[in-house]
Scaffold this active site. Structure first.
Site, PDB file in Angstrom:
ATOM      1  N   ARG A   1       0.831  -1.427   0.055  1.00 53.79           N
ATOM      2  CA  ARG A   1      -0.199  -0.267   0.053  1.00 53.79           C
ATOM      3  C   ARG A   1       0.830   1.249  -0.099  1.00 53.79           C
ATOM      4  O   ARG A   1       0.536   2.062  -0.792  1.00 53.79           O
ATOM      5  CB  ARG A   1      -0.830   0.013   1.301  1.00 53.79           C
ATOM      6  CG  ARG A   1      -2.316  -0.377   1.033  1.00 53.79           C
ATOM      7  CD  ARG A   1      -2.792  -0.986   2.404  1.00 53.79           C
ATOM      8  NE  ARG A   1      -2.041  -1.912   2.755  1.00 53.79           N
ATOM      9  CZ  ARG A   1      -1.956  -3.409   2.418  1.00 53.79           C
ATOM     10  NH1 ARG A   1      -3.008  -3.565   1.620  1.00 53.79           N
ATOM     11  NH2 ARG A   1      -1.174  -4.224   2.633  1.00 53.79           N
ATOM     12  N   THR A   2       1.862   1.333   0.844  1.00 52.77           N
ATOM     13  CA  THR A   2       2.456   2.586   1.040  1.00 52.77           C
ATOM     14  C   THR A   2       3.298   2.963  -0.162  1.00 52.77           C
ATOM     15  O   THR A   2       3.283   3.946  -0.759  1.00 52.77           O
ATOM     16  CB  THR A   2       3.475   2.622   2.258  1.00 52.77           C
ATOM     17  OG1 THR A   2       2.558   2.343   3.352  1.00 52.77           O
ATOM     18  CG2 THR A   2       4.211   3.811   2.512  1.00 52.77           C
TER      19      THR A   2
ATOM     20  N   LYS B   1      26.392  -5.870  -1.331  1.00 50.77           N
ATOM     21  CA  LYS B   1      27.816  -6.124  -1.456  1.00 50.77           C
ATOM     22  C   LYS B   1      28.613  -5.319  -0.119  1.00 50.77           C
ATOM     23  O   LYS B   1      29.698  -5.366   0.073  1.00 50.77           O
ATOM     24  CB  LYS B   1      28.644  -5.262  -2.505  1.00 50.77           C
ATOM     25  CG  LYS B   1      27.912  -5.865  -3.706  1.00 50.77           C
ATOM     26  CD  LYS B   1      28.193  -4.893  -4.844  1.00 50.77           C
ATOM     27  CE  LYS B   1      28.007  -5.236  -6.234  1.00 50.77           C
ATOM     28  NZ  LYS B   1      28.210  -4.259  -7.252  1.00 50.77           N
TER      29      LYS B   1
ATOM     30  N   ARG C   1      11.393   3.358   3.551  1.00 56.94           N
ATOM     31  CA  ARG C   1      10.799   2.651   4.325  1.00 56.94           C
ATOM     32  C   ARG C   1      12.045   1.581   4.888  1.00 56.94           C
ATOM     33  O   ARG C   1      12.774   1.258   4.051  1.00 56.94           O
ATOM     34  CB  ARG C   1       9.797   1.365   3.546  1.00 56.94           C
ATOM     35  CG  ARG C   1       9.388   0.192   4.320  1.00 56.94           C
ATOM     36  CD  ARG C   1       8.507   0.270   5.326  1.00 56.94           C
ATOM     37  NE  ARG C   1       7.316   0.891   5.217  1.00 56.94           N
ATOM     38  CZ  ARG C   1       6.100   0.103   4.980  1.00 56.94           C
ATOM     39  NH1 ARG C   1       5.950  -0.853   4.815  1.00 56.94           N
ATOM     40  NH2 ARG C   1       5.151   1.170   5.019  1.00 56.94           N
TER      41      ARG C   1
ATOM     42  N   HIS D   1       5.044   6.163  11.418  1.00 52.05           N
ATOM     43  CA  HIS D   1       4.399   6.060   9.964  1.00 52.05           C
ATOM     44  C   HIS D   1       3.775   7.339  10.008  1.00 52.05           C
ATOM     45  O   HIS D   1       2.812   7.351   9.502  1.00 52.05           O
ATOM     46  CB  HIS D   1       3.760   4.872   9.903  1.00 52.05           C
ATOM     47  CG  HIS D   1       3.494   4.325   8.635  1.00 52.05           C
ATOM     48  ND1 HIS D   1       3.876   5.087   7.277  1.00 52.05           N
ATOM     49  CD2 HIS D   1       3.167   3.106   8.268  1.00 52.05           C
ATOM     50  CE1 HIS D   1       3.560   4.327   6.458  1.00 52.05           C
ATOM     51  NE2 HIS D   1       3.150   3.377   6.669  1.00 52.05           N
TER      52      HIS D   1
HETATM   53  N1  ASP Z   1       1.179  -1.069   6.668  1.00 56.60           N
HETATM   54  C1  ASP Z   1       1.200  -0.468   8.001  1.00 56.60           C
HETATM   55  C2  ASP Z   1       2.618  -0.118   8.223  1.00 56.60           C
HETATM   56  O1  ASP Z   1       3.400  -0.451   7.574  1.00 56.60           O
HETATM   57  C3  ASP Z   1       0.335  -1.228   9.053  1.00 56.60           C
HETATM   58  C4  ASP Z   1       1.040  -2.721   9.282  1.00 56.60           C
HETATM   59  O2  ASP Z   1       1.959  -3.220   8.314  1.00 56.60           O
HETATM   60  O3  ASP Z   1       0.449  -3.356   9.897  1.00 56.60           O
HETATM   61  O4  ASP Z   1       2.840  -0.054   9.546  1.00 56.60           O
END
Ligand code: ASP
Length: 330
Positions: A73-74, A103, A124, A153
């Protein structure tokens, strides 16, 4: 890279009305006015996306999506946001497997390389504190935290708060129930920070005892003024909540499968029966997704369940708004 032990982040650069060029690593950087700005721009972005309007706001700009931890999703919504605005993306998922990181390249070097190619980096990472570390390494382009370990987040919270704002027309005087893995859920941590900026919010936090908020988080959030009430049993769920925010147990943060299973077995699942007993008619049920044994799919048909409807779409609109602001194009 060392892991942060506390979620407290006193030294982040506040936005103070000026988004251009700023790193976005924590909800602590936002004031109520900054959030209002994001939500106002989000409304414009929603119109652009809903009408499929050709858009040039990010034309000529390249955004690096650097995802060291799995995400659908993100990742997808950031990619959609950049492209809806006419920008381009440089996408790297799982760089530890496919790039020079494998590496032995340092995290800082990787960040500086991507910085040289792009106009912003969306990161991320599985380590709490990684976004801050990247922000320090990248001196020329803004870094946006797309989830750092069990810390924060912030962009999820922008979409969660926008969803609440759209539904209730306010972000104060709300009663909410946040359920699941309060210890590890970065989305709960950021959402509580966000809601603590507004007056008279009462948040019930439902979790097994071993997954309650860290004491650091509990104390600092109470100090900010959000009323926190920790509960551990279904029977203690209040019947007057404006919203429920369900989260999964964060499997990837557990040392062993047994520990995870033990925690999972104590979780209260959002089911049609639970809603029937405890939920108001006009509340909404949110979930940052993915749901994993957290919300029963039988609830999906209930119109109060917004996680696969407005909540998910708002992710694209709010990320469009934030990117346009941080890149100084609006
Ligand atoms: N997608 C959200 C996160 O990255 C919630 C989850 O993973 O539970 O934190």
């Amino acid at each position: 890279m060392h892991q942060m032990t506390s979620h407290l982040q006193p030294e982040v650069e506040i936005i103070n009305g000026d988004f251009k060029g700023k790193d976005i690593v924590s909800l602590d950087q936002f004031s109520v006015e900054d959030l209002t700005t994001v939500f106002n721009v989000t409304r414009q972005m929603k119109r652009i996306a809903e009408n499929n309007e050709p858009c040039h706001i990010l034309e000529g700009l390249l955004v690096g999506l650097l995802f060291f931890e799995p995400s659908s999703r993100t990742f997808g919504s950031f990619a959609a946001a950049v492209k809806r605005l006419g920008g381009q993306t440089l996408e790297m998922q799982n760089p530890e497997a496919v790039s020079s990181v494998s590496k032995g390249e340092t995290f800082e070097d990787t960040i500086q390389v991507i910085e040289a190619y792009t106009n912003a980096i969306v990161l991320r990472h599985r380590f709490a504190g990684a976004a801050r570390q990247a922000a320090q390494a990248a001196t020329c382009v803004p870094v946006i935290n797309a989830g750092d370990g069990n810390n924060e987040h912030p962009t999820q919270t922008l979409l969660d708060m926008y969803t609440l704002y759209e539904r209730f027309g306010r972000l104060d005087n709300l009663t909410g129930l946040l359920a699941g893995d309060a210890l590890n859920s970065r989305t709960i941590h950021s959402l509580l920070r966000g809601l603590s900026l507004y007056k008279n919010n009462t948040m019930y936090v439902l979790s097994p005892r071993q997954l309650r908020l860290s004491r650091d988080d509990y104390v600092s959030l109470q100090d900010r003024g959000v009323r926190l009430i920790e509960i551990h049993r279904e029977q203690d769920i209040p019947r007057d909540c404006d919203f429920w925010y369900w989260t999964r147990v964060q499997k990837e943060r557990f040392a062993s499968a047994e520990e995870y299973q033990r925690a999972q077995s104590e979780i209260v699942v959002a089911s049609p029966a639970l809603l029937k007993t405890y939920a108001k008619k006009d509340m909404i049920l949110m979930d940052p997704l993915p749901r994993v044994e957290s919300v029963d799919p039988a609830v999906d048909a209930d119109e109060r369940a917004v996680y696969l409807r407005s909540q998910i779409r708002n992710g694209v609109y709010t990320r469009m708004a934030l990117l346009a602001l941080v890149l100084g194009r609006i």
